[in-house]
Structure formats: structure tokens, C-alpha cells
Design a protein around this motif. Sequence first.
Motif, PDB file in Angstrom:
ATOM      1  N   MET A   1       0.829  -1.196   0.000  1.00 30.18           N
ATOM      2  CA  MET A   1       0.000   0.000   0.000  1.00 30.18           C
ATOM      3  C   MET A   1       0.874   1.261   0.000  1.00 30.18           C
ATOM      4  N   THR A   2       0.490   2.237  -0.780  1.00 28.71           N
ATOM      5  CA  THR A   2       1.250   3.481  -0.878  1.00 28.71           C
ATOM      6  C   THR A   2       1.307   4.198   0.464  1.00 28.71           C
ATOM      7  N   THR A   3       2.490   4.688   0.802  1.00 29.54           N
ATOM      8  CA  THR A   3       2.681   5.446   2.034  1.00 29.54           C
ATOM      9  C   THR A   3       2.652   6.934   1.717  1.00 29.54           C
ATOM     10  N   ILE A   4       1.930   7.695   2.531  1.00 35.22           N
ATOM     11  CA  ILE A   4       1.807   9.137   2.333  1.00 35.22           C
ATOM     12  C   ILE A   4       2.752   9.864   3.285  1.00 35.22           C
ATOM     13  N   GLY A   5       3.432  10.880   2.769  1.00 37.28           N
ATOM     14  CA  GLY A   5       4.306  11.697   3.586  1.00 37.28           C
ATOM     15  C   GLY A   5       4.013  13.171   3.403  1.00 37.28           C
ATOM     16  N   ILE A   6       4.569  13.982   4.281  1.00 39.44           N
ATOM     17  CA  ILE A   6       4.414  15.432   4.207  1.00 39.44           C
ATOM     18  C   ILE A   6       5.798  16.073   4.274  1.00 39.44           C
ATOM     19  N   ASN A   7       6.120  16.859   3.250  1.00 31.39           N
ATOM     20  CA  ASN A   7       7.340  17.657   3.247  1.00 31.39           C
ATOM     21  C   ASN A   7       7.079  18.927   4.057  1.00 31.39           C
TER      22      ASN A   7
END
Length: 248
Positions: free
Chosen positions: A1-7
Motif C-alpha cells: 500500500m502506498t505510504t503518504i508523507g508530508i514535506n
Amino acid sequence: MTTIGINTLVYMAELNTGTLQSELLPVIAGHGVTLAEVRREYIASDAEFDLIAQAAQANSLDLFYSVPESITIDGKPNPGFAGFLDEAHRMGVKNVKFNQGDVKDVAKAVLDDIDAAAAAHGVTVTIENDQTPENGTLDCTVASLRHIKELGGSIGYTFDLGNWFWRGENATEAFSCLLPAISVFHLKNVNGAAHREDLATTMLEDGVIDWRSMLPQLADTVPVFLEFPIPADAVAGQVAQVREVVGA
């Protein structure tokens, strides 16, 4: 499953008024993501490296590190390369991103040295298409990635969706061309203005890029980072849109 990140660029307004990136990491974790990308240009002091490491550990965040420097210069590793990797190791970073520089022209021994240094520091390394003529065109990016692959290098690729517009390139065509090489995905949308000086990022739902059709094509191992300024009260909604598309 795709992992979401925040810059941390998402919180540019806060950064520009003196908020430390270490102070933003708990806020980022509060959106239910497990990845954060910190930016070298916003690290205010030497002590901040340790504060970032502590905040990431306390909030169960894996860190990526954006370094706005060319990975190679004049056919050699950036003179600061080892130092940047030392900073990454100190923070407990997983991946370090650089501009591509002249990596398309370097010798195999240079790529081997970069790979060895990355492995010794426990990080992976990626290059990015930025908004400059030197580092941002499709031809240059294709040449860089082809050269790395042909010489057996391990450097990966961070695909920045919006940056193509600042180089007058077609983002959809670039995505189709480079999809097999993408290691990390920087997500933003843009207004599509005809003149470079009028270009600007937008909220995901307001721009001209059909990003929703792109994310499902990414390998599950490719993390997707929001990487554009967002008002603090709108971040949760932007994360929710990405989560809806990737099923995270």
C-alpha cells in the motif's frame, strides 16, 4: 500500500515566521502519516539536527531529507556530499534527495563511491528534476537515469510532478516516460499559466494536472509526499484527497 508523507514545505508560512522543523514534526504526525521530509535550507542551527531526530522518534516518523545541492559537480561528488550524509545519519534519515547535477556524465567510479557512502550511512539517495535549466528538463533527467542504470548505480529518482511546468515541459508525458524509474513521488498541482512568472502551485483540486490518474500507477513501494505550501487549516483535507486515491 502506498505510504503518504508530508514535506515541511507544506508549512512554509510557519517556517518563514521562525517555526522550527522539529516543532512541525508532531503536527505532521497528527495527520496520521508516517513519513516526513525535512529541508536543509530551513535547518536553523546545528542543534536542530538532534531536535529533529528526537521529534521524529517521539512521533514514530520515518524521515527523508531534501538537500538543495547538486549530487555531482564537475564530474565528482559534491564537495559537501559526505557532510550532508553525516547530517542525514545524525537525524536518522532514510533517504536523501539531491539535484541531479552532471551525474549523467560521471565515471562509474564516482557512482560507486556515492553508493558506498550512502550504504555506509544507512541511507538511500535519489536525484530530482528541479525547476532549473541544468537540472529540470526531461532530456537531462532521462540521460541521468539512463547513465546511472547503465553503469549499475543505485541512485534512485524523486519525481516532482509540478516542476515540469517551470521548464515548459509536459508533466503527463514526463510521468509516462519516467514511471519505471520513480522511487519517490513529490505531489503538487499547478495553475498551468502560460508564462513562467505567472505559474503557481494550487490546492490539489484546483490545478490542471490529472494527478488522480497517476498515483494508482505508482508501485506500492513509492511514497507520495505532499510538497507545496498549504494553509494549516487545509492540510488535513489535502491529505484526505491523497488517501482516497491511494487507499491508504
